[in-house]
Design a protein around this motif. Structure first.
Motif, mmCIF file in Angstrom:
data_model
loop_
_atom_site.group_PDB
_atom_site.id
_atom_site.type_symbol
_atom_site.label_atom_id
_atom_site.label_comp_id
_atom_site.label_asym_id
_atom_site.label_seq_id
_atom_site.Cartn_x
_atom_site.Cartn_y
_atom_site.Cartn_z
ATOM 1 N N LEU A 145 -21.969 -49.692 -3.599
ATOM 2 C CA LEU A 145 -21.304 -48.480 -3.118
ATOM 3 C C LEU A 145 -20.256 -47.984 -4.109
ATOM 4 O O LEU A 145 -20.092 -46.775 -4.298
ATOM 5 N N SER A 146 -19.567 -48.898 -4.765
ATOM 6 C CA SER A 146 -18.510 -48.491 -5.697
ATOM 7 C C SER A 146 -19.059 -47.775 -6.926
ATOM 8 O O SER A 146 -18.302 -47.141 -7.658
ATOM 9 N N GLY A 147 -20.366 -47.841 -7.153
ATOM 10 C CA GLY A 147 -20.973 -47.060 -8.224
ATOM 11 C C GLY A 147 -21.064 -45.581 -7.887
ATOM 12 O O GLY A 147 -21.289 -44.752 -8.762
ATOM 13 N N PHE B 77 -29.446 -50.030 0.118
ATOM 14 C CA PHE B 77 -28.135 -50.204 0.751
ATOM 15 C C PHE B 77 -28.292 -50.813 2.149
ATOM 16 O O PHE B 77 -27.584 -51.754 2.516
ATOM 17 N N GLU B 78 -29.238 -50.299 2.925
ATOM 18 C CA GLU B 78 -29.491 -50.835 4.266
ATOM 19 C C GLU B 78 -29.930 -52.296 4.210
ATOM 20 O O GLU B 78 -29.497 -53.108 5.028
ATOM 21 N N ASP B 79 -30.785 -52.627 3.252
ATOM 22 C CA ASP B 79 -31.235 -54.013 3.107
ATOM 23 C C ASP B 79 -30.064 -54.943 2.812
ATOM 24 O O ASP B 79 -29.987 -56.053 3.352
ATOM 25 N N LEU B 80 -29.153 -54.501 1.958
ATOM 26 C CA LEU B 80 -27.970 -55.303 1.647
ATOM 27 C C LEU B 80 -27.101 -55.496 2.889
ATOM 28 O O LEU B 80 -26.634 -56.608 3.162
ATOM 29 N N VAL B 81 -26.898 -54.426 3.633
ATOM 30 C CA VAL B 81 -26.077 -54.492 4.850
ATOM 31 C C VAL B 81 -26.726 -55.419 5.865
ATOM 32 O O VAL B 81 -26.071 -56.314 6.424
ATOM 33 N N GLN B 82 -28.007 -55.234 6.119
ATOM 34 C CA GLN B 82 -28.698 -56.068 7.103
ATOM 35 C C GLN B 82 -28.758 -57.524 6.681
ATOM 36 O O GLN B 82 -28.786 -58.412 7.522
ATOM 37 N N GLY B 83 -28.741 -57.765 5.380
ATOM 38 C CA GLY B 83 -28.739 -59.132 4.870
ATOM 39 C C GLY B 83 -27.348 -59.752 4.829
ATOM 40 O O GLY B 83 -27.199 -60.914 4.477
ATOM 41 N N GLY B 84 -26.333 -58.954 5.174
ATOM 42 C CA GLY B 84 -24.960 -59.460 5.173
ATOM 43 C C GLY B 84 -24.430 -59.764 3.790
ATOM 44 O O GLY B 84 -23.516 -60.569 3.631
ATOM 45 N N GLU B 85 -24.958 -59.100 2.775
ATOM 46 C CA GLU B 85 -24.520 -59.314 1.394
ATOM 47 C C GLU B 85 -23.353 -58.370 1.083
ATOM 48 O O GLU B 85 -23.469 -57.428 0.312
ATOM 49 N N TRP B 86 -22.208 -58.646 1.697
ATOM 50 C CA TRP B 86 -21.085 -57.712 1.694
ATOM 51 C C TRP B 86 -20.490 -57.468 0.319
ATOM 52 O O TRP B 86 -20.094 -56.334 0.008
ATOM 53 N N ASP B 87 -20.420 -58.475 -0.526
ATOM 54 C CA ASP B 87 -19.897 -58.253 -1.881
ATOM 55 C C ASP B 87 -20.815 -57.321 -2.662
ATOM 56 O O ASP B 87 -20.348 -56.414 -3.353
ATOM 57 N N GLU B 88 -22.122 -57.518 -2.522
ATOM 58 C CA GLU B 88 -23.083 -56.653 -3.209
ATOM 59 C C GLU B 88 -23.078 -55.245 -2.604
ATOM 60 O O GLU B 88 -23.251 -54.256 -3.316
ATOM 61 N N VAL B 89 -22.869 -55.145 -1.291
ATOM 62 C CA VAL B 89 -22.760 -53.836 -0.631
ATOM 63 C C VAL B 89 -21.610 -53.054 -1.257
ATOM 64 O O VAL B 89 -21.762 -51.896 -1.631
ATOM 65 N N GLU B 90 -20.444 -53.695 -1.370
ATOM 66 C CA GLU B 90 -19.280 -53.031 -1.966
ATOM 67 C C GLU B 90 -19.524 -52.674 -3.428
ATOM 68 O O GLU B 90 -19.161 -51.593 -3.879
#
Length: 88
Positions: free
Chosen positions: A57-59, A41-54
């Motif tokens: 998280l929605s799982g 999750f942190e890697d996604l956030v730091q990479g700015g991959e906001w669609d993948e972050v959501e």
């Protein structure tokens, strides 16, 4: 999910992780909803991959589940919006 099912999912996650099937690991974590991988999750956030972050998280939680979920989804979307403005 029963205790046995959780243990089985955990064993499968360990096996897939050792075999370097990272994408499958994260999908199973998300689909089972029982193991939240904070590092991923942190890697996604730091990479700015906001669609993948959501999506990840929605799982585990939905926007309408509680006020904390609403807050984190709001913060994700706000950051996504602010970054879009920076690109203009």
């Amino acid at each position: 999910m029963s205790s046995l099912s959780r243990e089985l999912v955990f064993l499968i996650l360990q096996f897939l992780d050792e075999e370097k099937f990272k994408e499958m690991v994260h999908k199973l974590e998300q689909e089972s909803g029982f193991y939240f991988n904070m590092k991923h999750f942190e890697d996604l956030v730091q990479g700015g991959e906001w669609d993948e972050v959501e999506r990840y998280l929605s799982g585990f939680t939905k926007l309408e589940d509680n006020r904390y979920s609403m807050k984190i989804f709001f913060d994700i979307r706000k950051q996504k919006y602010l970054e879009a403005l920076d690109r203009l």
